[in-house]
Enzyme design. Sequence first.
Site, PDB file in Angstrom:
ATOM      1  N   ASP A   1       0.821  -1.209   0.000  1.00  0.00           N
ATOM      2  CA  ASP A   1       0.000   0.000   0.000  1.00  0.00           C
ATOM      3  C   ASP A   1       0.854   1.258   0.000  1.00  0.00           C
ATOM      4  O   ASP A   1       2.073   1.211   0.144  1.00  0.00           O
ATOM      5  CB  ASP A   1      -0.911   0.014   1.236  1.00  0.00           C
ATOM      6  CG  ASP A   1      -2.069  -0.968   1.106  1.00  0.00           C
ATOM      7  OD1 ASP A   1      -2.457  -1.255  -0.032  1.00  0.00           O
ATOM      8  OD2 ASP A   1      -2.557  -1.448   2.147  1.00  0.00           O
TER       9      ASP A   1
ATOM     10  N   LYS B   1      -3.702   3.125  -2.442  1.00  0.00           N
ATOM     11  CA  LYS B   1      -4.929   3.893  -2.618  1.00  0.00           C
ATOM     12  C   LYS B   1      -4.689   5.274  -2.059  1.00  0.00           C
ATOM     13  O   LYS B   1      -4.090   5.430  -1.008  1.00  0.00           O
ATOM     14  CB  LYS B   1      -6.082   3.254  -1.860  1.00  0.00           C
ATOM     15  CG  LYS B   1      -6.393   1.886  -2.341  1.00  0.00           C
ATOM     16  CD  LYS B   1      -7.407   1.262  -1.433  1.00  0.00           C
ATOM     17  CE  LYS B   1      -7.541  -0.191  -1.778  1.00  0.00           C
ATOM     18  NZ  LYS B   1      -7.365  -1.049  -0.648  1.00  0.00           N
TER      19      LYS B   1
ATOM     20  N   MET C   1      -8.449   8.188  10.425  1.00  0.00           N
ATOM     21  CA  MET C   1      -8.953   8.843   9.200  1.00  0.00           C
ATOM     22  C   MET C   1      -9.836  10.040   9.552  1.00  0.00           C
ATOM     23  O   MET C   1     -10.925  10.203   9.015  1.00  0.00           O
ATOM     24  CB  MET C   1      -9.729   7.833   8.334  1.00  0.00           C
ATOM     25  CG  MET C   1      -8.818   6.732   7.818  1.00  0.00           C
ATOM     26  SD  MET C   1      -9.682   5.355   7.086  1.00  0.00           S
ATOM     27  CE  MET C   1     -10.058   4.366   8.510  1.00  0.00           C
TER      28      MET C   1
HETATM   29  C1  LIG Z   1      -6.799   2.878   6.142  1.00  0.00           C
HETATM   30  S1  LIG Z   1      -6.337   3.212   7.794  1.00  0.00           S
HETATM   31  C2  LIG Z   1      -5.201   1.911   8.063  1.00  0.00           C
HETATM   32  C3  LIG Z   1      -4.918   1.676   9.516  1.00  0.00           C
HETATM   33  C4  LIG Z   1      -3.892   0.593   9.738  1.00  0.00           C
HETATM   34  N1  LIG Z   1      -4.352  -0.695   9.303  1.00  0.00           N
HETATM   35  C5  LIG Z   1      -3.440   0.518  11.199  1.00  0.00           C
HETATM   36  O1  LIG Z   1      -3.691  -0.506  11.853  1.00  0.00           O
HETATM   37  O2  LIG Z   1      -2.830   1.479  11.679  1.00  0.00           O
HETATM   38  C6  LIG Z   1      -5.276   4.609   7.539  1.00  0.00           C
HETATM   39  C7  LIG Z   1      -5.347   5.569   8.725  1.00  0.00           C
HETATM   40  O3  LIG Z   1      -4.538   5.079   9.781  1.00  0.00           O
HETATM   41  C8  LIG Z   1      -4.007   6.175  10.504  1.00  0.00           C
HETATM   42  N2  LIG Z   1      -2.541   6.103  10.444  1.00  0.00           N
HETATM   43  C9  LIG Z   1      -1.802   5.219   9.757  1.00  0.00           C
HETATM   44  N3  LIG Z   1      -0.490   5.410   9.987  1.00  0.00           N
HETATM   45  C10 LIG Z   1      -0.415   6.456  10.844  1.00  0.00           C
HETATM   46  C11 LIG Z   1       0.665   7.144  11.470  1.00  0.00           C
HETATM   47  N4  LIG Z   1       1.932   6.782  11.258  1.00  0.00           N
HETATM   48  N5  LIG Z   1       0.375   8.174  12.291  1.00  0.00           N
HETATM   49  C12 LIG Z   1      -0.894   8.547  12.545  1.00  0.00           C
HETATM   50  N6  LIG Z   1      -1.961   7.925  11.974  1.00  0.00           N
HETATM   51  C13 LIG Z   1      -1.724   6.903  11.148  1.00  0.00           C
HETATM   52  C14 LIG Z   1      -4.543   7.444   9.862  1.00  0.00           C
HETATM   53  O4  LIG Z   1      -5.729   7.802  10.530  1.00  0.00           O
HETATM   54  C15 LIG Z   1      -4.833   6.963   8.461  1.00  0.00           C
HETATM   55  O5  LIG Z   1      -5.799   7.786   7.831  1.00  0.00           O
END
Ligand SMILES: C[S@@+](CC[C@H](N)C(=O)[O-])C[C@H]1O[C@@H](n2cnc3c(N)ncnc32)[C@H](O)[C@@H]1O
Length: 249
Positions: free
Chosen positions: A41, A63, A176
């Site tokens: 991803d 995406k 998100m």
């Molecule tokens: C589609 S979700 C995927 C979440 C992922 N599977 C997880 O367990 O962290 C994507 C969202 O995760 C959060 N996110 C992912 N990486 C992040 C990071 N390093 N710092 C803060 N938020 C993060 C944000 O809210 C982002 O919009």
Amino acid sequence: MPEPKPSSGRVHLVGAGPGDPELLTLKAARLLAAADVVLYDRLIGDAVLDHCRADAERIFVGKRRARHRMPQSAIHELMIDRARRGLDVVRLKGGDPLIFGRAGEEIASLVAAGVRVEVVPGVTAASGSAAERLLSLTHRDLAQTLVITTGHRQDGTLDLDWPTLCRPRQTLVIYMSHYTTGAICAGLIANGLAADHAACLVESATRPESRHITGTLATLPAMVAATPIEGPALLIVGEVVGASAGLVG
Ligand SMILES: C[S@@+](CC[C@H](N)C(=O)[O-])C[C@H]1O[C@@H](n2cnc3c(N)ncnc32)[C@H](O)[C@@H]1O
């Protein structure tokens, strides 16, 4: 692409963690080093992909918000196709695959196609963000419950269970949510949380460019609106935010 093996392949849905490549699990690193094919991803960094075999087929299926690079059905077809050719496939996802990772759909399609599938958990963004902020999500004096939810709009509306989110003694982690920070904070106040309840937006947690904005439900929306947010971000709401404020820069 590597030559197919005679045995039937399998797919591992692997969590890559929130960004810091050292948060990859040993199992994830081992599977990446062995995989014939890696589908990854947008939020997966190069330092994580460096664990891939040099001759592995790497497929970016990333995406972007409101702009899906590859339809979900095409991702399913790719995984099934490669597994049926006897190849070992890693489907690498940010954070943990089972938290807002669309893993459910992928697992269902693989199982329906008769492909063996296994999930390897990763460090989810909530854990990465909390660790970086020295923030105990379930501090025993402040929060009995931890709620993980999404602030992403469905069909343009923010469909959240406000009464549940506003219960006392709990911590909210809202993935998100950066584009909807204003609506979320307003909704929480309208449904009973105090305007001075602590809230924090964490951007790009565990990455070198990580930032945070800490305020209250009343003040955070304007602070976030005034800050260009480029990386992935989430909101943490609760007394635990206030308790950790000042412990780390
Ligand atoms: C589609 S979700 C995927 C979440 C992922 N599977 C997880 O367990 O962290 C994507 C969202 O995760 C959060 N996110 C992912 N990486 C992040 C990071 N390093 N710092 C803060 N938020 C993060 C944000 O809210 C982002 O919009």
